[in-house]
Scaffold this active site. Sequence first.
Site, PDB file in Angstrom:
ATOM      1  N   ASN A   1      -4.758   2.163 -13.280  1.00 33.97           N
ATOM      2  CA  ASN A   1      -4.084   0.883 -13.088  1.00 33.97           C
ATOM      3  C   ASN A   1      -5.112  -0.215 -13.371  1.00 33.97           C
ATOM      4  O   ASN A   1      -5.959  -0.494 -12.532  1.00 33.97           O
ATOM      5  CB  ASN A   1      -3.564   0.801 -11.643  1.00 33.97           C
ATOM      6  CG  ASN A   1      -2.915  -0.544 -11.334  1.00 33.97           C
ATOM      7  OD1 ASN A   1      -2.723  -1.363 -12.234  1.00 33.97           O
ATOM      8  ND2 ASN A   1      -2.585  -0.764 -10.075  1.00 33.97           N
TER       9      ASN A   1
ATOM     10  N   HIS B   1       3.935  -1.813  -6.094  1.00 33.19           N
ATOM     11  CA  HIS B   1       2.510  -1.843  -5.728  1.00 33.19           C
ATOM     12  C   HIS B   1       2.316  -2.866  -4.606  1.00 33.19           C
ATOM     13  O   HIS B   1       2.958  -3.924  -4.600  1.00 33.19           O
ATOM     14  CB  HIS B   1       1.669  -2.208  -6.949  1.00 33.19           C
ATOM     15  CG  HIS B   1       0.204  -1.987  -6.709  1.00 33.19           C
ATOM     16  ND1 HIS B   1      -0.552  -2.872  -5.984  1.00 33.19           N
ATOM     17  CD2 HIS B   1      -0.621  -0.979  -7.053  1.00 33.19           C
ATOM     18  CE1 HIS B   1      -1.788  -2.411  -5.899  1.00 33.19           C
ATOM     19  NE2 HIS B   1      -1.856  -1.257  -6.539  1.00 33.19           N
TER      20      HIS B   1
ATOM     21  N   GLU C   1      -0.396   4.937  -1.277  1.00 32.73           N
ATOM     22  CA  GLU C   1      -1.531   4.013  -1.344  1.00 32.73           C
ATOM     23  C   GLU C   1      -1.629   3.226  -0.036  1.00 32.73           C
ATOM     24  O   GLU C   1      -0.975   2.171   0.103  1.00 32.73           O
ATOM     25  CB  GLU C   1      -1.360   3.036  -2.507  1.00 32.73           C
ATOM     26  CG  GLU C   1      -1.344   3.706  -3.866  1.00 32.73           C
ATOM     27  CD  GLU C   1      -1.923   2.805  -4.959  1.00 32.73           C
ATOM     28  OE1 GLU C   1      -2.714   3.307  -5.759  1.00 32.73           O
ATOM     29  OE2 GLU C   1      -1.608   1.603  -5.001  1.00 32.73           O
TER      30      GLU C   1
ATOM     31  N   SER D   1      -9.183   3.294  -3.722  1.00 29.40           N
ATOM     32  CA  SER D   1     -10.641   3.431  -3.884  1.00 29.40           C
ATOM     33  C   SER D   1     -11.077   4.796  -4.398  1.00 29.40           C
ATOM     34  O   SER D   1     -12.152   5.286  -4.050  1.00 29.40           O
ATOM     35  CB  SER D   1     -11.350   3.124  -2.561  1.00 29.40           C
ATOM     36  OG  SER D   1     -11.046   1.822  -2.131  1.00 29.40           O
TER      37      SER D   1
END
Length: 258
Positions: A9, A94, A166, A214
């Site tokens: 991304n 997102h 996420e 991360s």
Amino acid sequence: MRRRIIAANWKMNMNIANGSIYLNNLNKLTSIHRNLEVIIAPAFTLLHPLSLEIDHRKFSLAAQNGYFKDQGAYTGEVSFAMLKDLVKYAIIGHSERRIYFNEDHQMIRDKVAAATRNGIIPILCIGENKSERVANETKKVLSDQLTSALYNLTSDEVAKIVIAYEPIWAISTFGGEIPKPTDIQKAIDYIRYQISELYGLKIANQVRVLYGGSVNSNSVSAYLALDGCDGALVGGASLNYLEFSKIIEKGYLIDKLG
Ligand code: PGA
């Protein structure tokens, strides 16, 4: 068998020249793998030039967003109907879009439906923020986000979708706190459980579930080794082609070991 995914991304980074050089370099370091799909999600402006340049046997393209109407007077928006010739996937929901652009459950549901009706596979991002985690609300958040986003899909459409877990507090931490693999395992298990409750076990076993937050070349193997984790959605570490090629390499290795 679910094909593993390593997805980049790029967020709001790279112009056409940078993106093209990057992919040229990555191409030299990457081979074709039957069991691993490498997805690149650049900005809209790069989708067309990159779609002409890339080796489609090695790389698939994803949009980072799209609008839920197919066409009309929506200045500045790009619809999934316009994207369907360019991309196989689209990132939807997102946390940066939920937070900075106020995308709510309803809009994400409409985007998931619009992508699907245009033949684009959604990569639906879900995850809790720090305070929800501290309040032990992770399961409730995941359940709400999943149930509402998939609401307009048929079971067969759900089977094709990709879900990226996420946790918001773990995104772009640059060396800060990240979840333990055991926590991610719990979340992935819960996501599959929730899908099986809603659409049945057969569908739940077809859905691909990724981890994002991360991820880098040192941490990725631990995530890929988790039961039911089908890959990773990588932000910051995907901006450097050498680092991203190492992440892809770890994806191949898991396959060889598995
Ligand atoms: P990060 O981003 O790898 O920089 O944490 C992941 C994402 O936001 O998809």
